[in-house]
Scaffold this motif. Sequence first.
Motif, PDB file in Angstrom:
ATOM      1  N   GLY A   1       0.825  -1.199   0.000  1.00 14.29           N
ATOM      2  CA  GLY A   1       0.000   0.000   0.000  1.00 14.29           C
ATOM      3  C   GLY A   1       0.859   1.249   0.000  1.00 14.29           C
ATOM      4  O   GLY A   1       0.563   2.223  -0.691  1.00 14.29           O
ATOM      5  N   ALA A   2       1.938   1.242   0.759  1.00 14.97           N
ATOM      6  CA  ALA A   2       2.827   2.396   0.819  1.00 14.97           C
ATOM      7  C   ALA A   2       3.532   2.588  -0.519  1.00 14.97           C
ATOM      8  O   ALA A   2       3.741   3.712  -0.962  1.00 14.97           O
ATOM      9  N   MET A   3       3.922   1.498  -1.155  1.00 15.75           N
ATOM     10  CA  MET A   3       4.617   1.622  -2.429  1.00 15.75           C
ATOM     11  C   MET A   3       3.658   2.083  -3.516  1.00 15.75           C
ATOM     12  O   MET A   3       4.054   2.765  -4.449  1.00 15.75           O
ATOM     13  N   ALA A   4       2.376   1.725  -3.407  1.00 15.92           N
ATOM     14  CA  ALA A   4       1.410   2.192  -4.392  1.00 15.92           C
ATOM     15  C   ALA A   4       1.187   3.691  -4.231  1.00 15.92           C
ATOM     16  O   ALA A   4       1.024   4.405  -5.208  1.00 15.92           O
TER      17      ALA A   4
ATOM     18  N   LEU B   1       7.821   6.115  -7.088  1.00 18.24           N
ATOM     19  CA  LEU B   1       9.250   5.858  -7.134  1.00 18.24           C
ATOM     20  C   LEU B   1       9.866   6.338  -8.439  1.00 18.24           C
ATOM     21  O   LEU B   1      11.035   6.125  -8.683  1.00 18.24           O
ATOM     22  N   ALA B   2       9.066   6.980  -9.255  1.00 16.35           N
ATOM     23  CA  ALA B   2       9.566   7.466 -10.538  1.00 16.35           C
ATOM     24  C   ALA B   2      10.493   8.655 -10.311  1.00 16.35           C
ATOM     25  O   ALA B   2      10.381   9.363  -9.310  1.00 16.35           O
ATOM     26  N   PRO B   3      11.414   8.888 -11.227  1.00 14.98           N
ATOM     27  CA  PRO B   3      12.313  10.045 -11.080  1.00 14.98           C
ATOM     28  C   PRO B   3      11.574  11.369 -11.023  1.00 14.98           C
ATOM     29  O   PRO B   3      12.070  12.329 -10.453  1.00 14.98           O
ATOM     30  N   GLU B   4      10.347  11.428 -11.572  1.00 17.48           N
ATOM     31  CA  GLU B   4       9.588  12.667 -11.529  1.00 17.48           C
ATOM     32  C   GLU B   4       9.212  13.056 -10.107  1.00 17.48           C
ATOM     33  O   GLU B   4       8.934  14.222  -9.828  1.00 17.48           O
TER      34      GLU B   4
ATOM     35  N   GLY C   1      20.815  16.534  -4.257  1.00 16.03           N
ATOM     36  CA  GLY C   1      19.768  16.354  -3.250  1.00 16.03           C
ATOM     37  C   GLY C   1      18.777  15.283  -3.666  1.00 16.03           C
ATOM     38  O   GLY C   1      18.316  14.488  -2.847  1.00 16.03           O
ATOM     39  N   ALA C   2      18.435  15.252  -4.934  1.00 16.42           N
ATOM     40  CA  ALA C   2      17.500  14.242  -5.439  1.00 16.42           C
ATOM     41  C   ALA C   2      18.102  12.848  -5.336  1.00 16.42           C
ATOM     42  O   ALA C   2      17.431  11.895  -4.949  1.00 16.42           O
ATOM     43  N   VAL C   3      19.394  12.750  -5.658  1.00 14.89           N
ATOM     44  CA  VAL C   3      20.066  11.447  -5.578  1.00 14.89           C
ATOM     45  C   VAL C   3      20.133  10.978  -4.130  1.00 14.89           C
ATOM     46  O   VAL C   3      19.888   9.802  -3.824  1.00 14.89           O
ATOM     47  N   VAL C   4      20.441  11.891  -3.222  1.00 15.90           N
ATOM     48  CA  VAL C   4      20.517  11.530  -1.798  1.00 15.90           C
ATOM     49  C   VAL C   4      19.137  11.112  -1.301  1.00 15.90           C
ATOM     50  O   VAL C   4      19.010  10.127  -0.560  1.00 15.90           O
ATOM     51  N   ALA C   5      18.096  11.826  -1.688  1.00 17.62           N
ATOM     52  CA  ALA C   5      16.738  11.468  -1.262  1.00 17.62           C
ATOM     53  C   ALA C   5      16.350  10.088  -1.777  1.00 17.62           C
ATOM     54  O   ALA C   5      15.781   9.275  -1.045  1.00 17.62           O
TER      55      ALA C   5
ATOM     56  N   MET D   1      18.419   7.698  -2.583  1.00 17.37           N
ATOM     57  CA  MET D   1      19.251   6.700  -1.912  1.00 17.37           C
ATOM     58  C   MET D   1      18.710   6.402  -0.513  1.00 17.37           C
ATOM     59  O   MET D   1      18.626   5.238  -0.098  1.00 17.37           O
ATOM     60  N   GLU D   2      18.296   7.435   0.211  1.00 16.20           N
ATOM     61  CA  GLU D   2      17.729   7.224   1.552  1.00 16.20           C
ATOM     62  C   GLU D   2      16.438   6.424   1.465  1.00 16.20           C
ATOM     63  O   GLU D   2      16.194   5.534   2.283  1.00 16.20           O
ATOM     64  N   HIS D   3      15.626   6.741   0.480  1.00 13.58           N
ATOM     65  CA  HIS D   3      14.379   5.983   0.293  1.00 13.58           C
ATOM     66  C   HIS D   3      14.686   4.517  -0.033  1.00 13.58           C
ATOM     67  O   HIS D   3      14.071   3.607   0.527  1.00 13.58           O
ATOM     68  N   ASN D   4      15.635   4.294  -0.916  1.00 11.81           N
ATOM     69  CA  ASN D   4      16.002   2.918  -1.283  1.00 11.81           C
ATOM     70  C   ASN D   4      16.582   2.159  -0.094  1.00 11.81           C
ATOM     71  O   ASN D   4      16.328   0.963   0.064  1.00 11.81           O
ATOM     72  N   GLU D   5      17.358   2.833   0.748  1.00 11.17           N
ATOM     73  CA  GLU D   5      17.899   2.181   1.939  1.00 11.17           C
ATOM     74  C   GLU D   5      16.776   1.790   2.901  1.00 11.17           C
ATOM     75  O   GLU D   5      16.803   0.711   3.499  1.00 11.17           O
ATOM     76  N   ALA D   6      15.783   2.691   3.055  1.00 12.03           N
ATOM     77  CA  ALA D   6      14.648   2.377   3.929  1.00 12.03           C
ATOM     78  C   ALA D   6      13.876   1.175   3.394  1.00 12.03           C
ATOM     79  O   ALA D   6      13.481   0.276   4.157  1.00 12.03           O
TER      80      ALA D   6
END
Length: 133
Positions: free
Chosen positions: A40-43, A47-50, A60-64, A66-71
Motif C-alpha cells: 500500500g505504501a509503495m502504491a 518511485l519514478a524520477p519525476e 539532493g534528489a540522488v541523496v533522497a 538513496m535514503e528511500h532505497n535504503e529504507a
Amino acid sequence: MAAGWWSVLKTVPWSEVIHAAPQVASGARRLWDTVNRRQGAMAADDLAPEAYAHEEDVLGAVVARMEHNEAVLIDLHNQMRSASELIANLADQNAQLIAKVDAQRTKIVWLGAAAGLSSLLALVALLLVSVRT
C-alpha cells in the motif's frame, strides 16, 4: 484405511502443535500485515524520477532516492527475516509430523507382518485339523 489415518492422527503431538500454533499464526499475520502495508505504501509512493523532480539540485534528489532505497531495503530485509523465522517454525513442525508418520509406518509394517504370520499359522492349523478328521 480410515483406521490407519486415525492411528496417525492419534500419535501426532497435538499439544506441541497447538502450543506452537499461535506463534506460527501471529508470525504469518505479522508477515502478511507487513507485506500488505508495504504494498500500500509503495502504491501511494511514486518511485519514478519525476517524484524527485521538484528538487533544485541533482545531488539532493540522488541523496533522497538513496535514503528511500535504503529504507525500502531495510524493510525488505526485516520481512525476509520474519518469513525465514516462520518458515523455520513450519519446517520444525513438519519434521515432527514426518517423524511421527514414519514411526506409524514402521508400526504398520510390523503389524502387517504379524497379521500375515498369524494368518499363515491359522491356515496351517486349519489344514492340520482338516487332515486329521
